[in-house]
Write a protein that holds these residues in place. Structure first.
Motif, PDB file in Angstrom:
ATOM      1  N   LEU A 197       0.951  -1.168  -0.045  1.00 35.77           N
ATOM      2  CA  LEU A 197       0.293  -0.070   0.053  1.00 35.77           C
ATOM      3  C   LEU A 197       0.792   1.287  -0.088  1.00 35.77           C
ATOM      4  CD1 LEU A 197      -2.946  -0.920   2.250  1.00 35.77           C
ATOM      5  CD2 LEU A 197      -3.163  -0.787  -0.016  1.00 35.77           C
ATOM      6  N   PRO A 198       1.738   1.419   0.898  1.00 33.80           N
ATOM      7  CA  PRO A 198       2.596   2.601   0.935  1.00 33.80           C
ATOM      8  C   PRO A 198       3.157   3.047  -0.437  1.00 33.80           C
ATOM      9  CG  PRO A 198       3.054   1.130   3.012  1.00 33.80           C
ATOM     10  CD  PRO A 198       2.230   0.439   1.968  1.00 33.80           C
ATOM     11  N   ALA A 199       3.768   1.988  -1.042  1.00 35.35           N
ATOM     12  CA  ALA A 199       4.083   2.433  -2.490  1.00 35.35           C
ATOM     13  C   ALA A 199       3.186   2.685  -3.668  1.00 35.35           C
ATOM     14  CB  ALA A 199       5.137   1.137  -3.078  1.00 35.35           C
ATOM     15  N   ASP A 200       1.958   2.096  -3.423  1.00 36.00           N
ATOM     16  CA  ASP A 200       0.912   2.579  -4.284  1.00 36.00           C
ATOM     17  C   ASP A 200       0.386   3.971  -4.093  1.00 36.00           C
ATOM     18  OD1 ASP A 200       1.064  -0.148  -5.339  1.00 36.00           O
ATOM     19  OD2 ASP A 200      -0.498  -0.787  -4.130  1.00 36.00           O
ATOM     20  N   PHE A 201       0.260   4.245  -2.982  1.00 33.53           N
ATOM     21  CA  PHE A 201       0.009   5.736  -2.552  1.00 33.53           C
ATOM     22  C   PHE A 201       1.054   6.599  -2.989  1.00 33.53           C
ATOM     23  CE2 PHE A 201      -2.822   3.760   1.046  1.00 33.53           C
ATOM     24  CZ  PHE A 201      -3.856   4.278   0.633  1.00 33.53           C
ATOM     25  N   ALA A 202       2.229   6.375  -2.799  1.00 31.93           N
ATOM     26  CA  ALA A 202       3.303   7.341  -3.160  1.00 31.93           C
ATOM     27  C   ALA A 202       3.269   7.336  -4.430  1.00 31.93           C
ATOM     28  CB  ALA A 202       4.642   6.667  -2.822  1.00 31.93           C
ATOM     29  N   ARG A 203       3.047   6.241  -5.382  1.00 34.16           N
ATOM     30  CA  ARG A 203       2.970   6.500  -6.872  1.00 34.16           C
ATOM     31  C   ARG A 203       1.610   7.322  -7.218  1.00 34.16           C
ATOM     32  NH1 ARG A 203       5.185   1.049  -6.915  1.00 34.16           N
ATOM     33  NH2 ARG A 203       3.007   0.403  -6.577  1.00 34.16           N
ATOM     34  N   VAL A 204       0.858   7.361  -6.589  1.00 34.66           N
ATOM     35  CA  VAL A 204      -0.199   8.370  -7.003  1.00 34.66           C
ATOM     36  C   VAL A 204      -0.046   9.679  -6.766  1.00 34.66           C
ATOM     37  CG1 VAL A 204      -2.776   8.763  -6.530  1.00 34.66           C
ATOM     38  CG2 VAL A 204      -2.141   6.477  -6.608  1.00 34.66           C
ATOM     39  N   ALA A 205       0.333  10.049  -5.578  1.00 33.34           N
ATOM     40  CA  ALA A 205       1.000  11.188  -5.068  1.00 33.34           C
ATOM     41  C   ALA A 205       1.908  11.701  -6.061  1.00 33.34           C
ATOM     42  CB  ALA A 205       1.600  11.318  -3.775  1.00 33.34           C
ATOM     43  N   GLU A 206       3.004  11.009  -6.403  1.00 29.39           N
ATOM     44  CA  GLU A 206       4.137  11.386  -7.575  1.00 29.39           C
ATOM     45  C   GLU A 206       3.380  11.487  -8.944  1.00 29.39           C
ATOM     46  OE1 GLU A 206       7.627   8.934  -7.363  1.00 29.39           O
ATOM     47  OE2 GLU A 206       8.042   9.363  -5.283  1.00 29.39           O
ATOM     48  N   SER A 207       2.583  10.960  -9.215  1.00 28.99           N
ATOM     49  CA  SER A 207       1.930  10.920 -10.429  1.00 28.99           C
ATOM     50  C   SER A 207       1.090  12.391 -10.578  1.00 28.99           C
ATOM     51  CB  SER A 207       0.969   9.914 -11.008  1.00 28.99           C
ATOM     52  OG  SER A 207      -0.313   9.746 -10.033  1.00 28.99           O
ATOM     53  N   ILE A 208       0.444  12.912  -9.630  1.00 30.13           N
ATOM     54  CA  ILE A 208      -0.117  13.965  -9.515  1.00 30.13           C
ATOM     55  C   ILE A 208       0.989  15.395  -9.583  1.00 30.13           C
ATOM     56  CG2 ILE A 208      -1.449  15.492  -8.084  1.00 30.13           C
ATOM     57  CD1 ILE A 208      -3.139  13.127  -6.760  1.00 30.13           C
ATOM     58  N   LYS A 209       1.933  15.159  -8.736  1.00 26.86           N
ATOM     59  CA  LYS A 209       3.128  15.971  -8.731  1.00 26.86           C
ATOM     60  C   LYS A 209       3.800  16.231 -10.323  1.00 26.86           C
ATOM     61  CE  LYS A 209       4.494  16.067  -4.050  1.00 26.86           C
ATOM     62  NZ  LYS A 209       4.046  17.196  -3.879  1.00 26.86           N
ATOM     63  N   ALA A 210       3.875  14.996 -10.868  1.00 23.86           N
ATOM     64  CA  ALA A 210       4.400  15.060 -12.254  1.00 23.86           C
ATOM     65  C   ALA A 210       3.366  15.768 -13.333  1.00 23.86           C
ATOM     66  CB  ALA A 210       4.509  13.633 -12.798  1.00 23.86           C
ATOM     67  N   MET A 211       2.194  15.656 -12.914  1.00 23.96           N
ATOM     68  CA  MET A 211       1.090  16.322 -13.946  1.00 23.96           C
ATOM     69  C   MET A 211       1.208  17.655 -13.522  1.00 23.96           C
ATOM     70  SD  MET A 211      -2.031  17.901 -14.064  1.00 23.96           S
ATOM     71  CE  MET A 211      -2.565  17.217 -12.576  1.00 23.96           C
ATOM     72  N   GLN A 212       1.440  18.217 -12.365  1.00 22.66           N
ATOM     73  CA  GLN A 212       1.569  19.489 -11.852  1.00 22.66           C
ATOM     74  C   GLN A 212       2.791  20.063 -12.699  1.00 22.66           C
ATOM     75  OE1 GLN A 212       2.038  20.104  -7.627  1.00 22.66           O
ATOM     76  NE2 GLN A 212       3.841  21.677  -8.252  1.00 22.66           N
ATOM     77  N   ARG A 213       4.064  19.402 -12.636  1.00 26.80           N
ATOM     78  CA  ARG A 213       5.165  19.961 -13.367  1.00 26.80           C
ATOM     79  C   ARG A 213       4.728  19.984 -14.771  1.00 26.80           C
ATOM     80  NH1 ARG A 213       7.733  16.497  -9.484  1.00 26.80           N
ATOM     81  NH2 ARG A 213       7.764  14.832 -11.218  1.00 26.80           N
TER      82      ARG A 213
END
Length: 491
Positions: A197-213
């Motif tokens: 679960l932690p890796a899955d949540f982290a991937r979601v958060a990083e995908s949002i940050k990548a979209m932001q960039r």
């Protein structure tokens, strides 16, 4: 034409370009994994940069003192942390209180999970694991099959099975015990699933940050009309969760686990599991992981929601203050600074003096004003009014009429409009007061007296008409308030 061997090789090359496998493939991978696992825990997802450098330095000193010189890299703790950040294992971010912290990237979380599984007990082909696969396949077929008759047949079979189980329990009054070994297998399967679960949540958060960039970068380079930019990027900012594959998958999972009542049910179920006698045979680490399942889910949800809020805030702010020309100038200036640093650093030595900037660059101005502005105002100021010292002063009564609240009169008036229980409605009492006690400042005085005596706010909206000393009127609205006319200091 690409052969199967070549295709497999190219796929493996792409896989090893992933920072997660790159971390595990490095020479100092055991050191990186061990230090990251010690530095970051479930209770400590972020670490201030200064604290991280200090703790990594202390850990390196302890390892060197223990004789592990060969497996340690050369360099300071600061250099190691910077290398890990450049490799994509650590992420630096600034919190709301301007504190810069490190947090694990999704790749690092996945690498720690892989290392933990490899170093711990191996997953077994158990009844619980096979049942998980079978249940997942059955649910997939159930959701994918559009045949109404087939779905009705499946539901009828499930209803009959549950009815038979209910009838058996009503008939016998006993629950068939499950073997402790099978319960242990199921618990290990749950722990194995929760660790991902932690890796899955982290991937979601990083995908949002990548979209932001991506959005901010595209916005800075965009030369389209401002209206079109506003429509497109504000829409993406408002629907940031639906803009990525991981975000859409997370939204679907959120419908299952986002309900606080559902999380409470999971916590109660895990409490039942941990109180069972078989749980004593689980290792202490696995019992801890089971007890922290709900907290891990809550931390993961908070991580994703925080990334979503930050992305929406950054994108909206960038759109509001978007200036393509200024952004390009800033980008060019930063590139010039970075180019200058890259040219200077290779030959620079520690403690080397830097030549200061002797003068500011000359501004490129096409034309300067050749005449000074006229400092005189366009017209003379208005003459001061005549003031006679012998004019009468303002009377005391007139000054008091425009002064503060009449507390004594207001207290007596409030007591006169109280009911038998000593409770008075502030709005009703104010509207019934004479004009001399119905000034706007007297309304504040009544509310102050009510606050001191203990007031009760209701859901109703009260309206009052205030009268100023010059006869002008002002209408006010506020939440209805009732108060007691008894002084609590004398009770």
């Amino acid at each position: 034409m690409i052969t199967r061997a070549e295709a497999a090789y190219l796929g493996a090359v792409r896989a090893f370009q992933n920072p997660m496998l790159d971390l595990l493939h490095k020479r100092h991978a055991p050191l990186v994994v061990s230090l990251l696992s010690v530095l970051f825990t479930a209770e400590r997802p972020t670490v201030p940069v200064a604290d991280a450098h200090t703790e990594v330095g202390d850990a390196l000193d302890q390892l060197r003192a223990a004789g592990h010189q060969d497996g340690l890299p050369v360099g300071s703790a600061r250099d190691l942390c910077r290398q890990w950040a450049d490799a994509g294992w650590l992420v630096r971010q600034v919190l709301d209180d301007d504190v810069e912290v490190y947090r694990l990237s999704a790749h690092a979380v996945g690498a720690l999970e892989v290392a933990g599984r490899a170093g711990g007990a191996r997953a077994r082909v158990s009844q619980s694991r096979v049942r998980t696969v079978l249940d997942a396949v059955g649910r997939l077929a159930h959701d994918a099959d559009p045949d109404v008759l087939v779905r009705m047949a499946r539901l009828d079979a499930e209803i009959r099975r549950l009815q038979d189980e209910l009838a058996r329990l009503q008939r016998t009054g006993t629950v068939e015990p499950v073997d402790d070994e099978e319960l242990l297998e199921q618990a290990e399967n749950v722990v194995h699933l929760v660790r991902e679960l932690p890796a899955d949540f982290a991937r979601v958060a990083e995908s949002i940050k990548a979209m932001q960039r991506d959005v901010v970068s595209a916005l800075r380079q965009d030369e389209r009309p401002t209206g079109e930019i506003l429509r497109e990027y504000l829409a993406r900012g408002e629907h940031v969760m639906e803009s990525t594959v991981e975000g859409r998958a997370f939204s679907g999972a959120l419908r299952l686990i986002g309900d606080p009542q559902r999380l409470d049910e999971i916590a109660d179920q895990l409490d039942v599991v941990l109180r069972h006698r078989f749980a004593q045979r689980l290792p202490a680490a696995q019992r801890t992981e089971l007890s922290e399942v709900v907290r891990r889910i809550e931390q993961g949800l908070d991580q994703v929601f925080t990334a979503q809020r930050e992305a929406s805030y950054v994108i909206t702010g960038q759109v509001r203050h978007h200036d393509p020309l200024r952004d390009r100038q800033v980008d060019e200036l930063l590139r010039e600074v970075m180019t200058g640093l890259q040219t200077w650093l290779p030959d620079a030595r520690r403690g080397q003096a830097v030549d200061p900037l002797r003068r500011l660059p000359v501004a490129e101005v096409e034309h300067l004003r050749q005449t000074a502005g006229d400092l005189r105002p366009p017209q003379a100021p208005a003459a001061l009014p005549d003031w006679a010292d012998d004019e009468p002063d303002v009377s005391t009564d007139e000054a008091r009429a425009w002064g503060g609240p009449h507390y004594a009169e207001l207290d007596a008036h409030l007591a006169a409009h109280a009911d038998e229980s000593g409770t008075a409605d502030v709005a009703r009492a104010f509207n019934a007061a004479p004009d001399a006690l119905r000034r706007p400042v007297d309304l504040l005085g009544l509310l102050e007296i009510a606050h001191q005596r203990g007031m009760t706010e209701t859901d109703e909206l009260a309206f009052v008409d205030a009268v100023r000393p010059d006869g002008s009127r002002r209408r006010f609205a506020f939440g209805a308030v009732t108060t007691t006319t008894k002084d609590p200091a004398h009770e």
